[in-house]
Design an enzyme around this catalytic site. Sequence first.
Site, PDB file in Angstrom:
ATOM      1  N   ARG A  57       0.919  -1.158   0.123  1.00  0.00           N
ATOM      2  CA  ARG A  57      -0.092   0.002   0.029  1.00  0.00           C
ATOM      3  C   ARG A  57       0.808   1.172  -0.140  1.00  0.00           C
ATOM      4  O   ARG A  57       0.308   2.336  -0.384  1.00  0.00           O
ATOM      5  CB  ARG A  57      -1.018   0.162   1.153  1.00  0.00           C
ATOM      6  CG  ARG A  57      -1.511   1.538   1.421  1.00  0.00           C
ATOM      7  CD  ARG A  57      -2.984   1.243   2.188  1.00  0.00           C
ATOM      8  NE  ARG A  57      -2.828   0.641   3.165  1.00  0.00           N
ATOM      9  CZ  ARG A  57      -2.087   0.797   4.546  1.00  0.00           C
ATOM     10  NH1 ARG A  57      -1.473   1.941   4.558  1.00  0.00           N
ATOM     11  NH2 ARG A  57      -2.042   0.050   5.631  1.00  0.00           N
ATOM     12  N   TYR A 110     -12.650  17.262 -17.367  1.00  0.00           N
ATOM     13  CA  TYR A 110     -13.113  16.042 -17.246  1.00  0.00           C
ATOM     14  C   TYR A 110     -14.375  15.902 -16.321  1.00  0.00           C
ATOM     15  O   TYR A 110     -14.081  16.743 -15.169  1.00  0.00           O
ATOM     16  CB  TYR A 110     -11.883  14.872 -17.066  1.00  0.00           C
ATOM     17  CG  TYR A 110     -12.434  13.572 -16.558  1.00  0.00           C
ATOM     18  CD1 TYR A 110     -12.799  12.935 -18.043  1.00  0.00           C
ATOM     19  CD2 TYR A 110     -12.428  13.114 -15.500  1.00  0.00           C
ATOM     20  CE1 TYR A 110     -13.065  11.506 -17.735  1.00  0.00           C
ATOM     21  CE2 TYR A 110     -13.117  11.499 -15.444  1.00  0.00           C
ATOM     22  CZ  TYR A 110     -13.274  10.948 -16.630  1.00  0.00           C
ATOM     23  OH  TYR A 110     -13.841   9.609 -16.543  1.00  0.00           O
ATOM     24  N   ASP A 182      -4.148  19.063 -16.063  1.00  0.00           N
ATOM     25  CA  ASP A 182      -4.472  17.549 -16.311  1.00  0.00           C
ATOM     26  C   ASP A 182      -4.074  17.186 -17.637  1.00  0.00           C
ATOM     27  O   ASP A 182      -4.332  17.862 -18.642  1.00  0.00           O
ATOM     28  CB  ASP A 182      -6.037  17.409 -16.257  1.00  0.00           C
ATOM     29  CG  ASP A 182      -6.395  15.816 -16.616  1.00  0.00           C
ATOM     30  OD1 ASP A 182      -5.701  15.290 -17.231  1.00  0.00           O
ATOM     31  OD2 ASP A 182      -7.510  15.489 -16.175  1.00  0.00           O
ATOM     32  N   LYS A 207      -5.730   6.311 -20.182  1.00  0.00           N
ATOM     33  CA  LYS A 207      -5.830   6.682 -21.606  1.00  0.00           C
ATOM     34  C   LYS A 207      -4.655   6.314 -22.201  1.00  0.00           C
ATOM     35  O   LYS A 207      -4.396   5.299 -22.618  1.00  0.00           O
ATOM     36  CB  LYS A 207      -6.187   7.995 -21.550  1.00  0.00           C
ATOM     37  CG  LYS A 207      -7.438   8.445 -20.431  1.00  0.00           C
ATOM     38  CD  LYS A 207      -8.763   7.587 -20.741  1.00  0.00           C
ATOM     39  CE  LYS A 207      -9.852   7.897 -19.493  1.00  0.00           C
ATOM     40  NZ  LYS A 207     -10.018   9.179 -18.907  1.00  0.00           N
TER      41      LYS A 207
HETATM   42  C1  LIG Z   1     -10.323   9.754 -17.897  1.00  0.00           C
HETATM   43  C2  LIG Z   1      -9.838  10.961 -17.392  1.00  0.00           C
HETATM   44  C3  LIG Z   1      -9.717  11.188 -16.119  1.00  0.00           C
HETATM   45  C4  LIG Z   1      -9.922  10.061 -14.810  1.00  0.00           C
HETATM   46  O1  LIG Z   1      -9.279   9.031 -15.038  1.00  0.00           O
HETATM   47  P1  LIG Z   1      -9.591   7.578 -14.551  1.00  0.00           P
HETATM   48  O2  LIG Z   1      -8.376   6.911 -14.803  1.00  0.00           O
HETATM   49  O3  LIG Z   1     -10.756   7.383 -15.465  1.00  0.00           O
HETATM   50  O4  LIG Z   1     -10.053   7.853 -13.261  1.00  0.00           O
HETATM   51  C5  LIG Z   1      -9.376  12.466 -15.770  1.00  0.00           C
HETATM   52  N1  LIG Z   1      -8.788  13.170 -16.589  1.00  0.00           N
HETATM   53  C6  LIG Z   1      -9.163  13.264 -17.829  1.00  0.00           C
HETATM   54  C7  LIG Z   1      -8.858  14.333 -19.027  1.00  0.00           C
HETATM   55  C8  LIG Z   1      -9.567  11.892 -18.370  1.00  0.00           C
HETATM   56  O5  LIG Z   1      -9.830  11.683 -19.763  1.00  0.00           O
END
Ligand SMILES: *Cc1c(COP(=O)(O)O)cnc(C)c1O
Length: 396
Positions: A57, A110, A182, A207
């Site tokens: 963890r 997002y 982000d 992604k």
């Molecule tokens: C998918 C996504 C997230 C969140 O990510 P998860 O791995 O699904 O929790 C945050 N920011 C963007 C731009 C995303 O496309």
Amino acid sequence: MTNRTTASASVLTSIDSICCRAGAGFADGQPLVTPIVQSTTFCRDGVDSRAEHQYSRVSNPTVSALEDVLGTLEGAPPAVCFSTGLAAETALLLALVKAGDHVVCGRAVYGGTTRLLQQVLAPLGIDTTFVDSTSPAAVAAAVTVRTRVIFVETPANPTLEVTDLRAIAAIARGAGARLVVDNTFLTPALQQPLELGADVTVTSTTKFIDGHSVAPGGSVVTRDNALLERIRFVRKSTGAIQTPQHAWLTLQGIKTLPLRLRAQSASAETLAQWLAGHPAVARAHYPSLGHAQLADAQHLGAHGAVLSFEVSGGLSAARRVAGALRLCRLVEHVGSVETLVTHPASMTHADLSPEARAAAGVRDGLLRLSVGLESIADIRDDLESALATITAEVAR
Ligand SMILES: *Cc1c(COP(=O)(O)O)cnc(C)c1O
């Protein structure tokens, strides 16, 4: 497609190499590929042992290998890795803000980020003002003495508008706030937010970084060591570390990240231009269409695999086109090697009120495409036949 590289050229030259050697061992007899260390706990020589890994963890060797690579890609190793992108955002925000603090957030981030700020952090006494982050004046006007964080996503989702990170970084510095970016859509292969003045980048590795739709994950990178320690402490205290298997799959994906992103971006740019001139399309969005100069200055030679377009005829037309696509798969996802399509108004942004959707630029007729590695001719044919189902009506 443009090949001008005006940002962070020194970082770019080594990105391909860092990626293709991700996690590889070089010493005599070492495995070439990082092993998956499938153990929740680690032995100690004595009660005072300071062994690097003690409990999974807190840290795990496979996760650490991924953290080294992701941090190195931004010139600030190691990253801190989480089970998902939203787990990374949650730990980061808990490390940065407390009750009474204020966040300024881009309105086209997002949907899960908006939900986290409005429905989880707001009840804990952390308020957020959502603004158009493409307007530095709007961001500056939203900042108060309580503002600790400015959170932006660029290019925006799903409008692909570009935020000027240098301008927003200057506002953050002036306000004593941290700029968080982000970087999920471009990844460090195409955009280096820390080089542009950001304090922290957060990325959903689920992604493009994984790229094959097999491993959820998230990462945070910063050059601020005190903040890094605090984020690790929050991760240990809340328990959202990456799993070794998902870290391993992500390391496999990283090896081809720059290649995939360059190829997928080239197809996306060509398709966006083609869609912009299509009679059934009211407008197409791609960074180099609306914000070319800023996009060239901020991105490393390509603008990403995501584009969006608004079909003429609104909601029913968009739903018809989405349903008629065969090669492009309808899912709530971006960043895979397959071409993926989303209807944001009824999928990713369905939880938002119509007003919030309008403010985020999510119109009813908008479709988002995450362009994959199929032949561009196949993708275009699929789009063409799906659009033909509404072209007849548009012509009437
Ligand atoms: C998918 C996504 C997230 C969140 O990510 P998860 O791995 O699904 O929790 C945050 N920011 C963007 C731009 C995303 O496309």
